[in-house]
Motif scaffolding. Structure first.
Motif, PDB file in Angstrom:
ATOM      1  N   TYR A  49       6.667  -7.087  -5.859  1.00 30.95           N
ATOM      2  CA  TYR A  49       5.695  -6.114  -5.358  1.00 30.95           C
ATOM      3  C   TYR A  49       5.105  -5.300  -6.507  1.00 30.95           C
ATOM      4  O   TYR A  49       3.902  -5.023  -6.542  1.00 30.95           O
ATOM      5  N   LEU A  59      -1.374  -5.635  -1.003  1.00 28.39           N
ATOM      6  CA  LEU A  59      -0.446  -6.232  -0.048  1.00 28.39           C
ATOM      7  C   LEU A  59      -0.963  -6.014   1.369  1.00 28.39           C
ATOM      8  O   LEU A  59      -1.304  -4.891   1.737  1.00 28.39           O
ATOM      9  N   GLN A  62      -0.465  -2.747   3.860  1.00 28.80           N
ATOM     10  CA  GLN A  62       0.004  -1.608   3.065  1.00 28.80           C
ATOM     11  C   GLN A  62      -1.193  -0.822   2.551  1.00 28.80           C
ATOM     12  O   GLN A  62      -2.263  -1.389   2.318  1.00 28.80           O
ATOM     13  N   ALA A  67       3.535  -0.222  -1.746  1.00 24.92           N
ATOM     14  CA  ALA A  67       4.281  -1.267  -1.048  1.00 24.92           C
ATOM     15  C   ALA A  67       5.570  -0.637  -0.545  1.00 24.92           C
ATOM     16  O   ALA A  67       6.170   0.204  -1.227  1.00 24.92           O
ATOM     17  N   PHE A  69       9.403  -1.661   0.943  1.00 26.23           N
ATOM     18  CA  PHE A  69      10.333  -2.776   1.044  1.00 26.23           C
ATOM     19  C   PHE A  69      11.737  -2.250   1.319  1.00 26.23           C
ATOM     20  O   PHE A  69      12.009  -1.060   1.157  1.00 26.23           O
TER      21      PHE A  69
END
Length: 86
Positions: A49, A59, A62, A67, A69
């Motif tokens: 990312y 992304l 997003q 990002a 995660f």
């Protein structure tokens, strides 16, 4: 062209147990100078990312320059946000 700074922040925890590395919600890390302090399992997930964001990619789903995660530890499931720092 210089690479943008990247900040990684722990924003939530979904698992039943605390982080084995001691990370807590609100902890932030500068990718270039503090990445060694971040759990290696989380860093392993974060790196793709970071690479995408750092080199101008976006992304799906997003906000631009960010990002979100999760770490792969099913007991902990820490949720991190990566963001470009302007």
């Amino acid at each position: 062209m210089s690479r943008p700074k990247i900040k990684i922040t722990l924003i939530d925890r979904k698992g039943k147990h605390g982080c084995h590395r001691g990370h807590k919600i609100g902890d932030s890390f500068d990718f270039d100078t503090e990445r060694g302090q971040l759990c290696p399992m989380a860093m392993h997930v974060a790196f793709p990312y970071i690479d995408i964001l750092r080199y101008g990619g976006h992304l799906p789903g997003q906000e631009d320059g960010t990002a979100v995660f999760c770490c792969p530890d099913v007991d902990t499931i820490n949720v991190f946000r990566i963001e470009i720092v302007e």
